[in-house]
Structures are given as structure tokens and as C-alpha cells.
Scaffold this motif. Structure first.
Motif, short mmCIF file in Angstrom:
data_model
loop_
_atom_site.label_atom_id
_atom_site.label_comp_id
_atom_site.label_asym_id
_atom_site.label_seq_id
_atom_site.Cartn_x
_atom_site.Cartn_y
_atom_site.Cartn_z
N THR A 385 0.86 -1.19 0.00
CA THR A 385 0.00 0.00 0.00
C THR A 385 0.90 1.24 0.00
N PRO A 386 0.73 2.09 -0.95
CA PRO A 386 1.60 3.27 -1.00
C PRO A 386 1.31 4.24 0.15
N LYS A 387 2.21 5.18 0.32
CA LYS A 387 2.09 6.19 1.38
C LYS A 387 0.75 6.91 1.25
N GLY A 388 0.12 7.19 2.37
CA GLY A 388 -1.17 7.92 2.35
C GLY A 388 -2.37 6.97 2.29
N GLY A 389 -2.10 5.71 2.10
CA GLY A 389 -3.20 4.73 2.01
C GLY A 389 -3.66 4.29 3.40
N ARG A 390 -4.57 3.27 3.42
CA ARG A 390 -5.02 2.80 4.73
C ARG A 390 -5.20 1.27 4.76
N VAL A 391 -5.05 0.79 5.96
CA VAL A 391 -5.23 -0.66 6.18
C VAL A 391 -6.22 -0.81 7.32
N ASP A 392 -7.31 -1.54 7.06
CA ASP A 392 -8.34 -1.76 8.09
C ASP A 392 -8.40 -3.25 8.44
N VAL A 393 -8.35 -3.48 9.75
CA VAL A 393 -8.48 -4.87 10.21
C VAL A 393 -9.83 -4.97 10.91
N ARG A 394 -10.69 -5.82 10.33
CA ARG A 394 -12.05 -5.96 10.88
C ARG A 394 -12.31 -7.41 11.25
N MET A 395 -13.12 -7.60 12.25
CA MET A 395 -13.51 -8.97 12.63
C MET A 395 -15.03 -9.03 12.72
N HIS A 396 -15.61 -10.06 12.21
CA HIS A 396 -17.05 -10.20 12.35
C HIS A 396 -17.43 -11.66 12.59
N VAL A 397 -18.50 -11.80 13.35
CA VAL A 397 -18.91 -13.15 13.78
C VAL A 397 -20.20 -13.56 13.08
N ASP A 398 -20.24 -14.79 12.64
CA ASP A 398 -21.50 -15.36 12.13
C ASP A 398 -21.87 -16.45 13.13
N GLU A 399 -22.69 -16.05 14.10
CA GLU A 399 -23.00 -17.00 15.18
C GLU A 399 -23.79 -18.20 14.67
N ALA A 400 -24.66 -17.97 13.68
CA ALA A 400 -25.46 -19.08 13.14
C ALA A 400 -24.55 -20.14 12.53
N ALA A 401 -23.52 -19.68 11.81
CA ALA A 401 -22.59 -20.63 11.17
C ALA A 401 -21.50 -21.05 12.14
N GLY A 402 -21.37 -20.34 13.26
CA GLY A 402 -20.35 -20.66 14.27
C GLY A 402 -18.95 -20.33 13.80
N VAL A 403 -18.82 -19.24 13.05
CA VAL A 403 -17.48 -18.87 12.55
C VAL A 403 -17.19 -17.39 12.81
N VAL A 404 -15.90 -17.11 12.81
CA VAL A 404 -15.45 -15.73 12.95
C VAL A 404 -14.48 -15.44 11.79
N THR A 405 -14.57 -14.22 11.25
CA THR A 405 -13.71 -13.88 10.11
C THR A 405 -12.90 -12.63 10.42
N VAL A 406 -11.62 -12.70 10.03
CA VAL A 406 -10.75 -11.53 10.16
C VAL A 406 -10.49 -11.03 8.75
N ASP A 407 -10.83 -9.78 8.47
CA ASP A 407 -10.56 -9.18 7.15
C ASP A 407 -9.41 -8.21 7.29
N VAL A 408 -8.44 -8.33 6.39
CA VAL A 408 -7.35 -7.35 6.34
C VAL A 408 -7.51 -6.65 4.99
N ALA A 409 -8.07 -5.43 5.05
CA ALA A 409 -8.38 -4.71 3.80
C ALA A 409 -7.42 -3.54 3.63
N ASP A 410 -6.87 -3.42 2.44
CA ASP A 410 -5.96 -2.28 2.18
C ASP A 410 -6.42 -1.52 0.96
N SER A 411 -5.91 -0.29 0.86
CA SER A 411 -6.25 0.53 -0.31
C SER A 411 -5.03 0.59 -1.23
N GLY A 412 -4.31 -0.55 -1.29
CA GLY A 412 -3.04 -0.59 -2.03
C GLY A 412 -3.15 -0.85 -3.53
N VAL A 413 -2.08 -1.46 -4.04
CA VAL A 413 -1.95 -1.61 -5.50
C VAL A 413 -2.96 -2.60 -6.08
N GLY A 414 -3.43 -3.47 -5.26
CA GLY A 414 -4.40 -4.46 -5.75
C GLY A 414 -3.74 -5.57 -6.57
#
Ligand code: ADP
Length: 485
Positions: A385-414
Motif C-alpha cells: 500500500t503506498p504512502k497515504g493509504g489505509r489498512v483496516d483490520v475488521r472482525m465479524h462473527v457469524d453465530e449461526a454458522a459458528g465462525v469468525v472472520t478476520v478481514d485485512v483490507a488495504d487501499s493498495g496496488v491491488g
């Protein structure tokens, strides 16, 4: 004929002659009108002669019967002497010679019949055994896991087992012969089978079986067969194995060795060059020398990371890695990593943010391994991710499915669409990002092994070239309602 019979026969003949002559005389007497007393005397004499002839005839018959009885008795005695065990044999009474010849023939015939009977039984047994053996062989061939095709002297398919019929999507058959075209759709394979009959010995070739949905590599062993000394073989046998996975694994191994040596050679080359300059005394000032030492230190770090990653992947793949799992709050692992890399993000001018999750959401994991996996994803996001960009770390739970997900999202080069499927391949690095950061091309492979192989989770990536990427780790949740600590 006995003497007795002969005498009586002679006497009877004499009497009959006398009666005949007397009869003629009496007839002549009538004609010549002889006197009555003569005629009377003639008639009395005729009666006497007739009575005598009757008596002689009776004696003759008695003599003949006696003679026959004595012959019977004699023959019976002979028969009894010849074969004392069996009583009187009617056939042997005909004559000794005839009976012995006939019995000889009968013996030979009965012996011949017995031999023929034995031979017939043996043939029947052999035929039954051969039939059983052929059925057994047929069953073995049909249940054999490798595909087998047998062709005859006219290049027709004489037999095709279950595996072959599944491979060529044709019904299996045992009886009769079918044209090659009816059984195998691929012309190249048909040509191979035709060529098999005229081969001097068995041969193994690879054949690529391509259809609309798949591409398979077949290893085909071809062998002609027939009686030895025969100029043209009776047919050929083809055994086909699907070696697609094997060949792919071989290719991967070769590629791995090539890539590993390439990746090792690059830092080693750098270290060697800097070392030569330092030892040759080319670097006089301390500032440059320190810079060289720093570069060498960086290359050594890269080398050790590469070797460590390679070892870790190999250990996980071989199933010999030691994993100590426990119930841990996911948010704790993630926040620890985020705090560790925060200075790096700040230095790169990237905004790094993390939305924490309630601590009672636990995962059952090896804490250190999971920490490394999350660290790898966040480090990559910062690296690409170049300078000035952002990185977001999010976690969300799907209790019905019994799983948790960690997303590491960046605004980088792709990542481009064609590169996306190769992201988790060993030593894969996007060419355009090589200059942005140093790497090994093994980080994501290790993350995938840790998440999927060791923790039964899932890793996914979504990206748009030029806009950024999101890497997601999904794991099973162990719900712990009690707050930790
Ligand atoms: P390394 O980063 O050490 O080269 P990885 O296996 O972690 O090895 O990554 C492989 C390649 O995937 C990187 O070289 C890079 O080209 C690409 N990549 C990984 N993460 C990202 C990301 N967040 N954004 C863009 N490209 C990425």
C-alpha cells in the motif's frame, strides 16, 4: 458222427431199398396179373419190412440223441477246463477258436472303451478347469483398478475392463470383438493401440487425454502378445494409468527446486558482492561500510526468513509440525499484531485501524502460529500500500454458522484478475510489486497451510487492481461467555 449212428443209418437205407424194390415188384405183379398167393406173400413181406424199417428208424433216432448228448458233455468238459470260474459260456460252445478270437476282440474293445471313457473324463475335467481359470482371470481383469484394453489380430477391441470403460465412457464387454472406433473416441489413442501389435517389445508412453471439461495425462503401457516364433502377434494389451496428479506433483517439485535455488541465490549473491568489496578494502569510509553491513544484514534476514518459511511449509505438509492449540480470544491475537506493526505503518505514512471484537469470542488455535498468519497478512497490506493509504483490520462473527472472520483490507496496488488464482502458490510474486518490497513468495503459502491445514479454516482474497485487496481468514468459533481474565 458216431459208429452206432452210422450202422443204424446203413441198416435203415438197406431196409428202405428192400421196401422200394418189393413195392416195385408188387406193382409189377398187379400189372402182369400174378397169382393171388404170390401177391399175398409179397404183401406180408412188405409189411414185415415196413415194421423192421420203423424199428430201425427208432433206434437210429435214439443213437443220434445219444451221440449229441455225448458231444454236449464233451464240450462242457472242455469249457469247464478252459474257464473253471465261470460256468458254461454259451458263446464259447461254438468253437474254441471262434470264441477265443471273439473274446480277444471284445477285451480289446472294452479296454479301448475304458481308455476313451477315461480320456473323455480327463478332457471334461480339463475343460472345466480351463473354464474356471478363464472366469477367474476375467474377474481379475475386470476388477483391476487400471484401465486395460486388449486388441486382436485385426486391431479390434477384444476386451475392455471396467476401469477402461469408465475412462472412455463406454459399456464394458467380454464377448466378441468391436471395432476400435466404437470403443475409443480419441484418434491418437486408437493409432497408439494399432501400433502396439507391431512393436518389437513392450513400450510406455504418455498420452494427453483432452475433452471439453478436463485434461488428463495417461501413462500407456503397450505390449504385443502371441505364440513365440509366430511372425505376426495375436494382438496387443494396453494398460492405462491416470498420472495427471503424479505429473503435476513432479512438475511442482521441479519448479520448487528451481524457485528455491533462485530465491536463495539472489540474497547470497548480494552478500557475496558486498563482502568482496569490504574484504578488498575498496570501502574506505565508515558510512558506506555501515550501509553495506546493513544491506548484508537485510539479505541475511531475508535468507533466514526464506529458509524458515520453507522448513515450516515442509513440516506442515509432511504432518510433523508440533501444534499446541488452546481456546484463545481472537481479538487479543489480532490487537497484539496491530500494536506491533503500528510503528511500521506510521513510518510508511499509512493509516492502520482495527475494530476489536468482544473478548469472549474464542477460537481453538495455536496462538503463535495464528499470530504469525495475521502478521503476514497485515505486513503484506502495509508493504503493498503506498504512502497515504489505509489498512483496516475488521472482525465479524457469524453465530449461526459458528465462525469468525478476520478481514485485512488495504487501499493498495491491488492484484490483477489473472494473478489472483496464483496468490497461494509457492514462490509466486506479482512482477510489478517486486520493486515495492522484498519478499520470498512463501508468506501466503504458509498462511494458507496454517489456516486450512492446521486449523481447518479458510483463506480467501478479493482484489481490484489499483484499488486494493482484502484477505480474509475464517475460523470456527468456540464461544466462551465468560470474559477472559
Ligand atoms: P512476499 O510478500 O514475501 O513476496 P507472499 O506470499 O506474502 O510473499 O505474497 C506473494 C505475492 O503476493 C507478493 O509478492 C505480492 O506480489 C502479492 N501480494 C500479497 N499481498 C498483497 C497485497 N495485500 N496487495 C497486493 N499484492 C499482494
Amino acid at each position: 458222427m458216431s459208429r452206432n449212428v452210422r450202422q443204424w443209418l446203413l441198416t435203415l437205407m438197406t431196409l428202405l431199398l428192400s421196401i422200394a424194390s418189393l413195392g416195385c415188384a408188387l406193382v409189377g405183379g398187379y400189372i402182369l396179373h400174378m397169382p393171388t398167393p404170390v401177391m399175398l406173400a409179397g404183401r406180408i413181406l412188405l409189411l414185415i419190412l415196413l415194421a423192421a424199417a420203423g424199428g430201425v428208424l427208432f433206434r437210429l433216432i435214439a443213437a443220434i440223441r445219444q451221440s449229441c448228448e455225448s458231444v454236449d458233455a464233451m464240450l462242457a468238459t472242455f469249457a469247464a477246463q478252459e474257464n473253471p470260474a465261470s460256468g458254461i459260456d454259451e458263446a464259447s460252445l461254438e468253437s474254441d477258436l471262434v470264441s477265443s478270437t471273439i473274446s480277444g476282440h471284445l477285451c480289446a474293445i472294452s479296454e479301448r472303451l475304458a481308455t476313451l471313457g477315461r480320456q473323455r473324463d480327463e478332457h471334461k475335467l480339463a475343460a472345466r478347469l480351463a473354464q474356471k481359470r478363464s472366469r477367474h482371470l476375467e474377474a481379475v481383469l475386470f476388477s483391476f483398478p487400471s484401465a486395460m484394453v486388449v486388441t486382436d489380430a485385426m486391431d479390434r477391441v477384444a476386451m475392455m475392463n471396467g476401469a477402461a470403460s469408465r475412462l472412455f465412457r463406454r459399456p464394458e464387454f467380454t464377448d466378441g470383438a468391436k471395432p476400435l472406433e466404437e470403443c475409443i473416441a480419441e484418434e491418437g489413442l486408437r493409432d497408439l493401440l494399432r501400433s502396439a501389435r507391431v512393436l518389437p517389445s513392450s513400450r510406455e508412453v504418455d498420452y494427453c487425454l483432452q475433452d471439453t471439461s478436463s485434461r488428463r495425462i495417461l501413462s500407456v503401457t503397450l505390449a504385443p502378445f502371441g505364440k513365440s516364433g509366430q511372425p505376426t502377434p495375436d494382438g496387443a494389451l494396453a494398460v492405462l494409468h491416470d498420472v495427471t496428479r503424479q505429473r503435476a506433483a513432479d512438475k511442482m517439485k521441479t519448479e520448487f527446486v528451481a524457485n528455491a535455488s533462485h530465491e536463495l541465490r539472489t540474497p547470497l549473491g548480494g552478500i557475496k558482492a558486498y563482502l568482496e568489496m569490504l574484504t578488498d578494502g575498496e570501502v574506505k569510509d565508515t558510512q558506506t561500510r555501515d550501509r553495506f553491513y546493513n544491506v548484508m544484514q537485510g539479505e541475511v534476514d531475508r535468507l533466514s526468513e526464506l529458509v524458515e518459511n520453507m522448513l515450516n511449509i515442509a513440516r506442515i505438509e509432511a504432518g510433523i509440525v508440533k501444534v499446541s492449540k488452546e481456546n484463545v480470544p481472537l481479538t487479543a491475537i489480532v490487537q497484539e499484531v496491530v500494536e506491533a506493526v503500528a510503528p511500521q505503518a506510521e513510518a510508511a505514512g499509512i493509516t492502520l485501524e482495527c475494530e476489536p471484537l468482544p473478548v469472549f469470542f474464542h477460537i481453538h488455535a495455536d496462538k503463535e502460529m495464528m499470530r504469525r498468519a495475521v502478521l503476514n497478512l497485515i505486513s503484506n497490506a502495509l508493504k503493498y500500500t503506498p504512502k497515504g493509504g489505509r489498512v483496516d483490520v475488521r472482525m465479524h462473527v457469524d453465530e449461526a454458522a459458528g465462525v469468525v472472520t478476520v478481514d485485512v483490507a488495504d487501499s493498495g496496488v491491488g492484484i490483477s484478475e489473472q494473478d489472483l488464482p496464483q496468490m497461494f502458490q509457492k514462490f509466486f510474486r506479482v512482477e510489478s510489486t517486486r520493486k515495492m518490497a522484498k519478499g520470498t513468495g512463501l508468506g501466503l503459502v504458509l498462511v494458507k497451510e496454517v489456516v486450512e491445514n492446521l486449523h481447518g479454516g479458510r483463506i480467501a482474497v478479493q482484489s481490484t487492481l489499483g484499488k486494493g485487496s482484502t484477505f480474509s481468514i475464517t475460523l470456527s468459533l468456540v464461544q466462551c461467555k465468560q470474559p477472559v481474565g
